[in-house]
Enzyme design. Structure first.
Site, PDB file in Angstrom:
ATOM      1  N   ARG A  83      75.840  46.657  43.306  1.00 40.78           N
ATOM      2  CA  ARG A  83      76.143  45.224  43.348  1.00 40.78           C
ATOM      3  C   ARG A  83      77.657  45.083  43.342  1.00 40.78           C
ATOM      4  O   ARG A  83      78.324  45.469  42.375  1.00 40.78           O
ATOM      5  CB  ARG A  83      75.523  44.504  42.150  1.00 40.78           C
ATOM      6  CG  ARG A  83      75.749  42.999  42.130  1.00 40.78           C
ATOM      7  CD  ARG A  83      75.085  42.364  40.908  1.00 40.78           C
ATOM      8  NE  ARG A  83      75.279  40.924  40.856  1.00 40.78           N
ATOM      9  CZ  ARG A  83      76.344  40.330  40.326  1.00 40.78           C
ATOM     10  NH1 ARG A  83      77.317  41.054  39.770  1.00 40.78           N
ATOM     11  NH2 ARG A  83      76.446  39.008  40.320  1.00 40.78           N
ATOM     12  N   LYS A 139      84.982  45.440  37.323  1.00 45.22           N
ATOM     13  CA  LYS A 139      84.874  45.159  35.893  1.00 45.22           C
ATOM     14  C   LYS A 139      85.976  45.885  35.131  1.00 45.22           C
ATOM     15  O   LYS A 139      86.626  46.799  35.647  1.00 45.22           O
ATOM     16  CB  LYS A 139      83.488  45.550  35.383  1.00 45.22           C
ATOM     17  CG  LYS A 139      82.411  44.609  35.893  1.00 45.22           C
ATOM     18  CD  LYS A 139      81.053  44.898  35.301  1.00 45.22           C
ATOM     19  CE  LYS A 139      80.032  43.864  35.765  1.00 45.22           C
ATOM     20  NZ  LYS A 139      78.669  44.155  35.247  1.00 45.22           N
TER      21      LYS A 139
END
Length: 292
Positions: free
Chosen positions: A272, A238
């Site tokens: 994740r 991210k």
């Protein structure tokens, strides 16, 4: 101790956490890994985009061999500003993959990444074990009743707005963690009222949060242990892991590993990720440090 609860006196790597996945009791004795399978043409990380069931099966096999415990299948990109995808298109993307995965890897634990109750129900009917709802129940009023009726673990994430406008929803008058905690508390109560027994939490890194806010959340992540529920973090590639380095998501593996290390030290139970082997290695190194 009930399902989905953890003992406050347990250490990071000794938490007694159980999930009931279609009658299989899954014990999370130490942090584990959820591999990301994106059946989308526009996910923010190009390396994660899968074209068809065969490619998904090959990627799933590699992730399982590398040590993933869970596989998370999504058909709707939730990157900031992502275009709308119809419910039918989302179903067309995820159901064949979940069906194929459940047949090819019957021991794998499958998660459906969706905020739509109908997609969640169809996915569970075809083999998914967990609902991963990035909206935390805010985008479909039928989601909580559906999860309760299906009796599957539900992953509750904090988000504001929609994928299309969440980037502008990052002003927190009462304080970032304070408002996240308040939101999660209310939704946990609603889930329990709907009959959902196994709840996991995701603070929603990158969703209605800017880079600085993401790091504030990461630094204070351990405060979410007050819920005594399993904690998942989704930091993989991210913007918070690459913007400070002035690179793109393709070069964000190093930043992801560092961020995941901090998350583990602050109470994360599930990572994740796009890169399973590296996440498994990260867990092993942190475990060694804490137990040496």
């Amino acid at each position: 101790m009930g399902i989905g609860q953890l003992n406050a006196k347990d250490t990071l790597f000794c938490k007694k956490i159980t999930l009931n996945c279609a009658g299989r009791l899954v014990l999370l004795q130490q942090p584990t890994v959820m591999g990301i399978l994106n059946s989308t043409p526009d996910s923010f990380y190009a390396g994660s985009r899968l074209q068809g069931t065969d490619q998904a099966l090959a990627q799933a096999e590699k992730m399982l061999q590398d040590g993933a415990t869970f596989l998370d299948v999504g058909g709707y990109s939730t990157r900031p500003g992502a275009p709308e995808v119809s419910e039918q298109e989302e179903l067309n993307r995820v159901v064949p993959i979940i069906e194929a995965l459940s047949k090819a890897f019957p021991e794998a634990l499958l998660s459906i990444d969706t905020f739509r109750a109908r997609v969640a129900e169809e996915a569970v009917r075809h083999g998914a074990h967990i609902i991963n709802d990035v909206s935390g129940g805010t985008l479909d009023a039928d989601m909580f009743p559906t999860a309760g009726r299906l009796q599957v673990p539900y992953l509750l994430m904090h988000m504001r707005g929609t994928p299309q406008n969440m980037a502008s929803q990052n002003h927190y008058e009462q304080g970032l963690l304070e408002e996240i905690t308040s939101f999660l508390a209310g939704q946990v109560a609603a889930l329990r009222a709907a009959g959902v027994k196994d709840i996991l939490l995701d603070p929603g890194f990158g969703f209605a949060k800017n880079v600085d806010q993401n790091y504030q959340l990461l630094r204070r992540l351990k405060e979410l242990e007050l819920f005594e529920l399993p904690l998942l973090v989704g930091l993989s590639r991210k913007s918070m892991t690459y913007k400070p380095l002035h690179v793109g998501p393709e070069e964000a593996l190093t930043g992801t590993i560092v961020a995941n290390t901090v998350a583990l030290l602050n109470g994360a139970d599930i990572l994740r990720v796009h890169d399973v082997k590296e996440a498994v290695h990260t867990i092993e190194i942190v475990k060694k440090m804490l137990t040496a």
